[in-house]
Enzyme design. Structure first.
Site, PDB file in Angstrom:
ATOM      1  N   LYS A  13     -11.274 -11.944 -29.338  1.00 42.07           N
ATOM      2  CA  LYS A  13     -11.669 -13.313 -29.691  1.00 42.07           C
ATOM      3  C   LYS A  13     -12.631 -13.321 -30.872  1.00 42.07           C
ATOM      4  O   LYS A  13     -12.436 -14.059 -31.832  1.00 42.07           O
ATOM      5  CB  LYS A  13     -12.337 -14.017 -28.488  1.00 42.07           C
ATOM      6  N   ARG A  88     -15.578 -21.298 -20.240  1.00 45.14           N
ATOM      7  CA  ARG A  88     -15.338 -20.105 -19.447  1.00 45.14           C
ATOM      8  C   ARG A  88     -15.095 -20.447 -17.976  1.00 45.14           C
ATOM      9  O   ARG A  88     -14.849 -19.567 -17.168  1.00 45.14           O
ATOM     10  CB  ARG A  88     -16.622 -19.294 -19.554  1.00 45.14           C
ATOM     11  N   ARG A 127     -16.469  -0.324 -28.748  1.00 44.27           N
ATOM     12  CA  ARG A 127     -17.076  -1.314 -29.656  1.00 44.27           C
ATOM     13  C   ARG A 127     -18.493  -0.898 -30.070  1.00 44.27           C
ATOM     14  O   ARG A 127     -19.298  -0.477 -29.253  1.00 44.27           O
ATOM     15  CB  ARG A 127     -17.149  -2.676 -28.965  1.00 44.27           C
ATOM     16  N   ARG A 160     -23.358  -2.627 -27.023  1.00 40.47           N
ATOM     17  CA  ARG A 160     -23.893  -3.700 -26.178  1.00 40.47           C
ATOM     18  C   ARG A 160     -24.179  -3.181 -24.769  1.00 40.47           C
ATOM     19  O   ARG A 160     -23.388  -2.418 -24.221  1.00 40.47           O
ATOM     20  CB  ARG A 160     -22.866  -4.848 -26.090  1.00 40.47           C
ATOM     21  N   ARG A 171     -17.205  -7.696 -15.608  1.00 42.75           N
ATOM     22  CA  ARG A 171     -16.865  -8.811 -16.508  1.00 42.75           C
ATOM     23  C   ARG A 171     -15.369  -9.122 -16.433  1.00 42.75           C
ATOM     24  O   ARG A 171     -14.958 -10.270 -16.497  1.00 42.75           O
ATOM     25  CB  ARG A 171     -17.262  -8.469 -17.954  1.00 42.75           C
TER      26      ARG A 171
HETATM   27  P1  AP5 Z   1     -13.848  -8.332 -29.833  1.00 44.36           P
HETATM   28  O1  AP5 Z   1     -13.218  -9.138 -30.901  1.00 44.36           O
HETATM   29  O2  AP5 Z   1     -15.319  -8.099 -29.912  1.00 44.36           O
HETATM   30  O3  AP5 Z   1     -13.439  -8.898 -28.397  1.00 44.36           O
HETATM   31  P2  AP5 Z   1     -13.880 -10.221 -27.641  1.00 44.36           P
HETATM   32  O4  AP5 Z   1     -12.664 -10.830 -27.050  1.00 44.36           O
HETATM   33  O5  AP5 Z   1     -14.725 -11.079 -28.522  1.00 44.36           O
HETATM   34  O6  AP5 Z   1     -14.701  -9.553 -26.468  1.00 44.36           O
HETATM   35  P3  AP5 Z   1     -16.167  -9.764 -25.910  1.00 44.36           P
HETATM   36  O7  AP5 Z   1     -16.409  -8.577 -25.002  1.00 44.36           O
HETATM   37  O8  AP5 Z   1     -17.184 -10.020 -26.966  1.00 44.36           O
HETATM   38  O9  AP5 Z   1     -15.966 -11.051 -25.104  1.00 44.36           O
HETATM   39  P4  AP5 Z   1     -16.694 -11.474 -23.885  1.00 44.36           P
HETATM   40  O10 AP5 Z   1     -15.929 -12.716 -23.695  1.00 44.36           O
HETATM   41  O11 AP5 Z   1     -16.799 -10.641 -22.694  1.00 44.36           O
HETATM   42  O12 AP5 Z   1     -18.223 -11.489 -24.374  1.00 44.36           O
HETATM   43  P5  AP5 Z   1     -19.175 -12.658 -24.823  1.00 44.36           P
HETATM   44  O13 AP5 Z   1     -20.005 -12.144 -25.906  1.00 44.36           O
HETATM   45  O14 AP5 Z   1     -18.418 -13.918 -25.023  1.00 44.36           O
HETATM   46  O15 AP5 Z   1     -13.091  -6.921 -29.784  1.00 44.36           O
HETATM   47  C1  AP5 Z   1     -13.535  -5.871 -28.935  1.00 44.36           C
HETATM   48  C2  AP5 Z   1     -13.364  -4.533 -29.660  1.00 44.36           C
HETATM   49  O16 AP5 Z   1     -11.969  -4.308 -29.880  1.00 44.36           O
HETATM   50  C3  AP5 Z   1     -14.033  -4.476 -31.044  1.00 44.36           C
HETATM   51  O17 AP5 Z   1     -14.581  -3.203 -31.224  1.00 44.36           O
HETATM   52  C4  AP5 Z   1     -12.877  -4.712 -32.030  1.00 44.36           C
HETATM   53  O18 AP5 Z   1     -13.080  -4.028 -33.253  1.00 44.36           O
HETATM   54  C5  AP5 Z   1     -11.689  -4.141 -31.271  1.00 44.36           C
HETATM   55  N1  AP5 Z   1     -10.453  -4.868 -31.542  1.00 44.36           N
HETATM   56  C6  AP5 Z   1     -10.267  -6.215 -31.630  1.00 44.36           C
HETATM   57  N2  AP5 Z   1      -8.967  -6.506 -31.862  1.00 44.36           N
HETATM   58  C7  AP5 Z   1      -8.310  -5.322 -31.911  1.00 44.36           C
HETATM   59  C8  AP5 Z   1      -6.946  -4.963 -32.116  1.00 44.36           C
HETATM   60  N3  AP5 Z   1      -5.984  -5.871 -32.324  1.00 44.36           N
HETATM   61  N4  AP5 Z   1      -6.627  -3.651 -32.114  1.00 44.36           N
HETATM   62  C9  AP5 Z   1      -7.594  -2.717 -31.897  1.00 44.36           C
HETATM   63  N5  AP5 Z   1      -8.905  -2.997 -31.702  1.00 44.36           N
HETATM   64  C10 AP5 Z   1      -9.251  -4.282 -31.702  1.00 44.36           C
HETATM   65  O19 AP5 Z   1     -20.034 -12.879 -23.496  1.00 44.36           O
HETATM   66  C11 AP5 Z   1     -20.986 -11.916 -23.065  1.00 44.36           C
HETATM   67  C12 AP5 Z   1     -21.713 -12.456 -21.835  1.00 44.36           C
HETATM   68  O20 AP5 Z   1     -22.422 -13.661 -22.175  1.00 44.36           O
HETATM   69  C13 AP5 Z   1     -20.815 -12.864 -20.652  1.00 44.36           C
HETATM   70  O21 AP5 Z   1     -20.501 -11.771 -19.817  1.00 44.36           O
HETATM   71  C14 AP5 Z   1     -21.701 -13.911 -19.958  1.00 44.36           C
HETATM   72  O22 AP5 Z   1     -22.716 -13.299 -19.194  1.00 44.36           O
HETATM   73  C15 AP5 Z   1     -22.360 -14.619 -21.123  1.00 44.36           C
HETATM   74  N6  AP5 Z   1     -21.566 -15.786 -21.592  1.00 44.36           N
HETATM   75  C16 AP5 Z   1     -20.986 -15.946 -22.828  1.00 44.36           C
HETATM   76  N7  AP5 Z   1     -20.344 -17.123 -22.893  1.00 44.36           N
HETATM   77  C17 AP5 Z   1     -20.502 -17.710 -21.676  1.00 44.36           C
HETATM   78  C18 AP5 Z   1     -20.047 -18.940 -21.115  1.00 44.36           C
HETATM   79  N8  AP5 Z   1     -19.279 -19.795 -21.825  1.00 44.36           N
HETATM   80  N9  AP5 Z   1     -20.385 -19.226 -19.845  1.00 44.36           N
HETATM   81  C19 AP5 Z   1     -21.174 -18.392 -19.118  1.00 44.36           C
HETATM   82  N10 AP5 Z   1     -21.629 -17.210 -19.578  1.00 44.36           N
HETATM   83  C20 AP5 Z   1     -21.297 -16.872 -20.847  1.00 44.36           C
END
Ligand code: AP5
Length: 217
Positions: A13, A88, A127, A160, A171
């Protein structure tokens, strides 16, 4: 254009949002990034959020909804935005709909990225992010310099806290339980398009752009 990127942790994402903001000139609103910044600054909200994030759980809806409502009021959102990591839960989605309705606005696209679980684990454990400029890398798929520093600014990289294996597995469970119902929620509203998130990042990007442009045209 108001766009939601949906998908489990590691689905890409954030990676795709960063490419889409360049293409469409819209801001990326990542609730994860906003919460991590609050944790780093040690604000009262950040201190509270940290407990949930370190456990791999969701931060309470009331906190996150408030963050997003405030952010959507910024002037850079007037032409639209890309929501990454929000909503979410169904409660967050309903609150977003109500906020948009009150402004005479709506969601235009919900693009859900699907990726195999094994690949998600590989992506999350590999990552790395630059401490200085925030650019993201992957140890296998998008490696930094040979010495392990940022290719853009030479900065030190970090992993992270919530990308450690135990938290990461939690997660993924939380996604299945609390976030995956949004797939049906948006499908029932004829807003959802599912995109295969496996494979080359630029090819995935092209698929997303094609869907967005076909609806705009
Ligand atoms: P990346 O693009 O970083 O993946 P992502 O989908 O953004 O994954 P996240 O782990 O950041 O999402 P998340 O939803 O768990 O975390 P968030 O920060 O929102 O890609 C991942 C890796 O893969 C990278 O190294 C990239 O280079 C690689 N990659 C990407 N595409 C690729 C491809 N096609 N091929 C190969 N490699 C690839 O949330 C963190 C925490 O915050 C949550 O756990 C929660 O506690 C809190 N939080 C955030 N939002 C909310 C909400 N709305 N409600 C409640 N709590 C929340």
């Amino acid at each position: 254009m108001n766009l939601i990127l949906l998908g489990p942790p590691g689905a890409g994402k954030g990676t795709q949002a960063k490419m889409l903001i360049r293409k469409f000139g819209l801001p990326q609103i990542s609730t994860g990034d906003i919460l991590r910044a609050a944790v780093k600054e040690g604000t009262p909200m950040g201190i509270k959020a940290r407990e949930f994030m370190d456990a791999g759980s969701l931060v309470p809806d009331s906190v996150v909804v408030g963050i997003v409502e405030e952010r959507l009021a910024f002037s850079d959102c007037h032409r639209g935005y890309i929501l990454d990591g929000f909503p979410r839960t169904v409660a967050q989605a309903e609150s977003l709909s109500a906020t948009l309705l009150s402004k005479g606005s709506d969601i235009d696209h919900v693009l859900a990225l699907t990726v195999d679980k094994e690949e998600l684990l590989l992506r999350i454990t590999g990552r790395r992010t630059c401490k200085v400029c925030g650019v993201g890398y992957h140890t296998l798929y998008d490696p930094p310099t040979e010495s392990g520093t940022c290719r853009a600014c030479g900065g030190e990289l970090y992993q992270r806290d919530d990308d450690r294996e135990e938290t990461m597995r939690r997660r993924l469970e939380v996604y299945d339980l609390q976030t995956s119902p949004l797939v049906n929620y948006y499908a029932e509203r004829n807003l959802l398009r599912t995109v295969d998130g496996m494979g080359d990042m630029s090819e995935i990007q092209q698929k997303l752009v094609t869907i967005i442009e076909s609806k705009q045209g």
